[in-house]
Scaffold this motif. Structure first.
Motif, PDB file in Angstrom:
ATOM      1  N   VAL A   1       0.840  -1.195   0.000  1.00  6.68           N
ATOM      2  CA  VAL A   1       0.000   0.000   0.000  1.00  6.68           C
ATOM      3  C   VAL A   1       0.882   1.255   0.000  1.00  6.68           C
ATOM      4  CG1 VAL A   1      -1.782   1.270   1.250  1.00  6.68           C
ATOM      5  CG2 VAL A   1      -1.887  -1.208   1.133  1.00  6.68           C
ATOM      6  N   TYR A   2       1.972   1.219   0.755  1.00  3.18           N
ATOM      7  CA  TYR A   2       2.910   2.356   0.715  1.00  3.18           C
ATOM      8  C   TYR A   2       3.450   2.559  -0.693  1.00  3.18           C
ATOM      9  CZ  TYR A   2       3.467   4.311   5.300  1.00  3.18           C
ATOM     10  OH  TYR A   2       3.238   5.006   6.438  1.00  3.18           O
ATOM     11  N   ALA A   3       3.816   1.445  -1.332  1.00  2.00           N
ATOM     12  CA  ALA A   3       4.351   1.554  -2.692  1.00  2.00           C
ATOM     13  C   ALA A   3       3.326   2.228  -3.590  1.00  2.00           C
ATOM     14  CB  ALA A   3       4.717   0.167  -3.220  1.00  2.00           C
ATOM     15  N   ALA A   4       2.053   1.824  -3.452  1.00  4.18           N
ATOM     16  CA  ALA A   4       0.993   2.420  -4.277  1.00  4.18           C
ATOM     17  C   ALA A   4       0.878   3.910  -3.995  1.00  4.18           C
ATOM     18  CB  ALA A   4      -0.332   1.713  -3.997  1.00  4.18           C
ATOM     19  N   MET A   5       0.915   4.275  -2.695  1.00  8.38           N
ATOM     20  CA  MET A   5       0.732   5.679  -2.337  1.00  8.38           C
ATOM     21  C   MET A   5       1.899   6.531  -2.838  1.00  8.38           C
ATOM     22  SD  MET A   5       0.298   7.353   1.389  1.00  8.38           S
ATOM     23  CE  MET A   5       1.965   6.857   1.797  1.00  8.38           C
ATOM     24  N   LEU A   6       3.126   6.027  -2.630  1.00  2.29           N
ATOM     25  CA  LEU A   6       4.298   6.805  -3.043  1.00  2.29           C
ATOM     26  C   LEU A   6       4.359   6.932  -4.555  1.00  2.29           C
ATOM     27  CD1 LEU A   6       6.898   5.221  -0.614  1.00  2.29           C
ATOM     28  CD2 LEU A   6       5.934   7.512  -0.464  1.00  2.29           C
ATOM     29  N   LEU A   7       4.004   5.848  -5.251  1.00  3.66           N
ATOM     30  CA  LEU A   7       4.036   5.883  -6.706  1.00  3.66           C
ATOM     31  C   LEU A   7       3.009   6.881  -7.227  1.00  3.66           C
ATOM     32  CD1 LEU A   7       5.115   4.676  -9.364  1.00  3.66           C
ATOM     33  CD2 LEU A   7       3.227   3.061  -9.274  1.00  3.66           C
TER      34      LEU A   7
ATOM     35  N   PRO B   1      12.571  10.335   3.933  1.00  7.52           N
ATOM     36  CA  PRO B   1      12.943   9.617   2.717  1.00  7.52           C
ATOM     37  C   PRO B   1      13.940   8.487   2.992  1.00  7.52           C
ATOM     38  CG  PRO B   1      12.967  11.968   2.325  1.00  7.52           C
ATOM     39  CD  PRO B   1      12.757  11.782   3.792  1.00  7.52           C
ATOM     40  N   LEU B   2      14.875   8.710   3.925  1.00  6.49           N
ATOM     41  CA  LEU B   2      15.850   7.670   4.261  1.00  6.49           C
ATOM     42  C   LEU B   2      15.143   6.461   4.853  1.00  6.49           C
ATOM     43  CD1 LEU B   2      18.602   9.949   5.757  1.00  6.49           C
ATOM     44  CD2 LEU B   2      18.926   8.395   3.847  1.00  6.49           C
ATOM     45  N   LEU B   3      14.221   6.728   5.774  1.00  9.76           N
ATOM     46  CA  LEU B   3      13.521   5.642   6.445  1.00  9.76           C
ATOM     47  C   LEU B   3      12.714   4.819   5.432  1.00  9.76           C
ATOM     48  CD1 LEU B   3      11.673   6.232   9.776  1.00  9.76           C
ATOM     49  CD2 LEU B   3      10.891   4.604   8.134  1.00  9.76           C
ATOM     50  N   ILE B   4      12.011   5.503   4.532  1.00 13.56           N
ATOM     51  CA  ILE B   4      11.186   4.784   3.556  1.00 13.56           C
ATOM     52  C   ILE B   4      12.076   4.012   2.585  1.00 13.56           C
ATOM     53  CG2 ILE B   4       9.537   5.098   1.688  1.00 13.56           C
ATOM     54  CD1 ILE B   4       8.356   7.400   3.331  1.00 13.56           C
TER      55      ILE B   4
END
Lengths: 350, 293
Positions: free
Chosen positions: A245-251, B99-102
């Motif tokens: 879900v994070y990947a989806a949000m960041l993308l 950003p580093l953490l992610i």
């Protein structure tokens, strides 16, 4: 009547799952995108919703194989469905309130770790409290509302329509809330908590509200998911869900609801399409002219031959997506760079 | 439960505390100079355990004795830590902690699943014999391996203490941690210090992974990521970025987990670590040990 075969069946299934992930991403976006809360336990709210929906609608354990749960309500379907979804949203919200009360005041790092850990503990509860959740066997008799009346194919399409309508409704709701004064307060807290406090706003309460709203959306998504699959199993609710879900949000772009939906559809499309790698391989191999048939096996030969190879590489790709988006396009596909910059500025946990 | 059992639980808690302490000190050292929590840290534990297994098991064409395999694995993982930092973290150092953490989440997915894609999800085991517990002082019983784990843990703590207090690198690390710009102005090559810290940190992670594998084999590629929660608990309990706090936190967590599993329910081992952590954070958000390192 084989209405849905091959590609059509795949696309309908994909779109339903993508709509559910769209809901999850909208919920997480309230936390992270709009409020700057680094929630690493999103899957727990999703699971809470799915289990709540299962518990209120499961038939008596005597009628289900391998069942040992002792709490069930067996709500009859026509009106049981909205009740079940409401219960799912409430369960997600209640868990978010509980976790939020302990950790929402913490700084970025502490919050990330506390939510990650509490979600892990919640997962342990789901596995161990079999009287409530049927343990790792899962709840495998969740009713699919309207399935008997509509037949398998029509039901698939009808449920897809319902999932998409839910996504649209939640999208509009979140858009509206985030453009209201409350949404501006959340963004203000994201930019500077001290400034918001100085204007007389209670940042802790606002953050807690944001946490509960996102948790309710994730819980609702869990309910939609439970009635779609007809079964709820602990193995579906791993930390990998949170990070997908994070990947989806960041993308898609943090703090953009359109981005959240686009990101969810893209990431789920990628995930589902990797199922066809072996089919595609066989097809290419069959189409290649004679002198080239040795090329592909020679390329693939050194790769490890174990069943987890392709699933693992899929997650490697998700990981690379994190790294590349953050490095080269922090605002994602549709985010607003100015808003995303505000997220990165936050200090450490001390 | 007798007094004898009670003592035995304390001893098990201290043994597991040693494993956690090594990992927690490594994690907290890297936090000290980089100012972000590294979610990829668990993979250093995993890689330490698997590399030791491969080196001892003849996968690379040589079968080293277990201790030698462990030493080589620890050094290699230390190098891996530096490589990971240079590839993924250094280019975005000035972008802030988030950003580093992610990114570190992404790195952990990449590392863990590369290994899993290669070796599969089957459980593996280090080639260690089953040992009989011997009685010490007529009070507690330990195998030689368990004793070895404690000795390795304590020796690592002592080595880290000497490194921080009595070497030039340790002084540079403390200076960089205290105020990076000031350290830079004072002529310290902080980029280099950060790299050296990554080496120490990743190597400590690998050692922790090896100790874990010795104590609790068998293990799978997810081992480090799952144990990361426990290492985090110890790190936060001690206050992030504070090595001596991390040591204390680790023993507290080790004891809590073993007391909880023995006297309450063995199903919730990780939960005890977390209940303690959450309780402490609510009262004292900066951890049990204040002050700089």
């Amino acid at each position: 009547m084989a209405l849905l075969t091959g590609w059509a069946a795949f696309l309908v299934g994909f779109a339903t799952i993508a709509a559910i992930y769209g809901l999850l991403t909208l919920g997480l976006n309230v936390h992270y995108g709009y409020t700057g809360l680094l929630n690493f336990g999103h899957v727990a709210f999703f699971a809470a919703g799915a289990y709540a929906a299962a518990i209120v609608t499961m038939p008596p354990p005597a009628t289900v194989t391998n069942a040992s749960y002792v709490v069930w309500f067996n709500l009859p379907m026509p009106w049981g469905f909205p009740v079940s979804l409401a219960a799912a949203a409430l369960a997600g919200g209640a868990l978010a309130l509980l976790i939020g009360l302990t950790s929402v005041r913490l700084g970025t790092h502490y919050l990330a770790i506390a939510t990650f850990a509490l979600a892990g503990v919640f997962g342990d509860v789901l596995v161990n409290e079999a009287w409530l959740t049927n343990g790792s066997f899962g709840m495998n008799g969740v009713p699919k509302p309207g399935r008997a009346a509509l037949g398998a194919d029509v039901w698939q399409l009808a449920y897809l329509a319902f999932a998409l309508a839910s996504l649209a409704a939640v999208y509009l709701l979140v858009e509206r809330v985030m453009n209201a004064p409350f949404g501006r307060l959340l963004k203000g807290i994201r930019e500077s908590e001290a400034a918001a406090e100085m204007l007389g706003k209670n940042a802790t309460v606002a953050k807690l509200k944001s946490f509960v709203i996102g948790g309710m959306i994730a819980g609702f998504a869990g309910g939609v998911y439970a009635h779609y699959l007809g079964s709820v199993v602990t193995a579906q609710f791993l930390p990998a869900v949170t990070f997908t879900v994070y990947a989806a949000m960041l993308l898609g772009g943090a703090a953009s609801n359109t981005g959240a939906v686009v990101g969810a559809f893209t990431v789920v499309a990628f995930r589902e399409s990797t199922r066809f790698i072996t089919t595609a391989y066989d097809w290419v191999q069959a189409t290649l002219p004679e002198p080239l048939t040795g090329v592909l096996p020679a390329l693939v030969g050194p790769l490890p031959n174990n069943p987890s190879f392709i699933p693992s590489m899929r997650l490697v790709a998700v990981g690379l997506l994190f790294v590349l988006v953050i490095r080269y396009r922090p605002e994602g596909l549709l985010g607003n760079p100015a808003e995303v910059d505000a997220l990165g500025d936050e200090g450490g946990g001390e | 439960m007798s007094f004898h059992d009670f003592l035995q639980v304390i001893v098990f808690g201290l043994i597991e505390g040693s494993v956690i302490a090594v990992g927690a000190v490594g994690l907290t050292l890297s936090y000290g100079v980089t100012r972000f929590i590294n979610f990829a840290y668990g993979e250093f534990l995993t890689y330490g355990a698997y590399l030791t297994l491969f080196l001892a098991g003849g996968l690379f064409g040589l079968s080293l004795p277990l201790p030698a395999a462990a030493v080589v694995a620890i050094a290699v993982v230390g190098g891996l830590g530096v490589a990971v930092s240079r590839t993924f973290f250094e280019p975005i150092t000035d972008r802030g902690a988030l950003p580093l953490l992610i990114t570190s989440i992404g790195v952990s997915f990449v590392l863990r699943n590369l290994l899993q894609g290669w070796v599969g999800v089957d459980a593996r085991q280090l080639p260690i014999p089953l040992l009989r517990r011997q009685e010490y002082f007529g009070l507690v019983e330990l195998t030689d391996l368990e004793l070895g784990v404690v000795v390795a843990g304590v020796a690592t703590m002592a080595a880290i203490h000497l490194l921080l207090q009595h070497t030039m690198l340790g002084k540079r690390m403390r200076a960089t941690s205290g105020n990076r710009s000031l350290a830079e102005v004072a002529g310290i090559d902080t980029t280099n210090v950060v790299r050296q810290t990554w080496f120490v940190s990743a190597a400590a992670g690998a050692l922790s992974g090896v100790l874990y594998a010795v104590l609790f084999s068998p293990f799978r590629p997810g081992v480090g990521f799952e144990y990361l929660i426990v290492v985090f608990a110890a790190t936060l309990l001690g206050g992030i970025g504070r090595p001596y706090g991390a040591m204390l936190g680790a023993f507290a967590i080790g004891l809590a987990m073993n007391f909880g599993s023995t006297y309450l329910s063995a199903n919730y081992t990780r939960a005890y670590a977390f209940l303690i952590l959450v309780a402490v954070l609510l009262v004292k958000p900066e951890g049990i040990r204040g002050g700089e390192f």
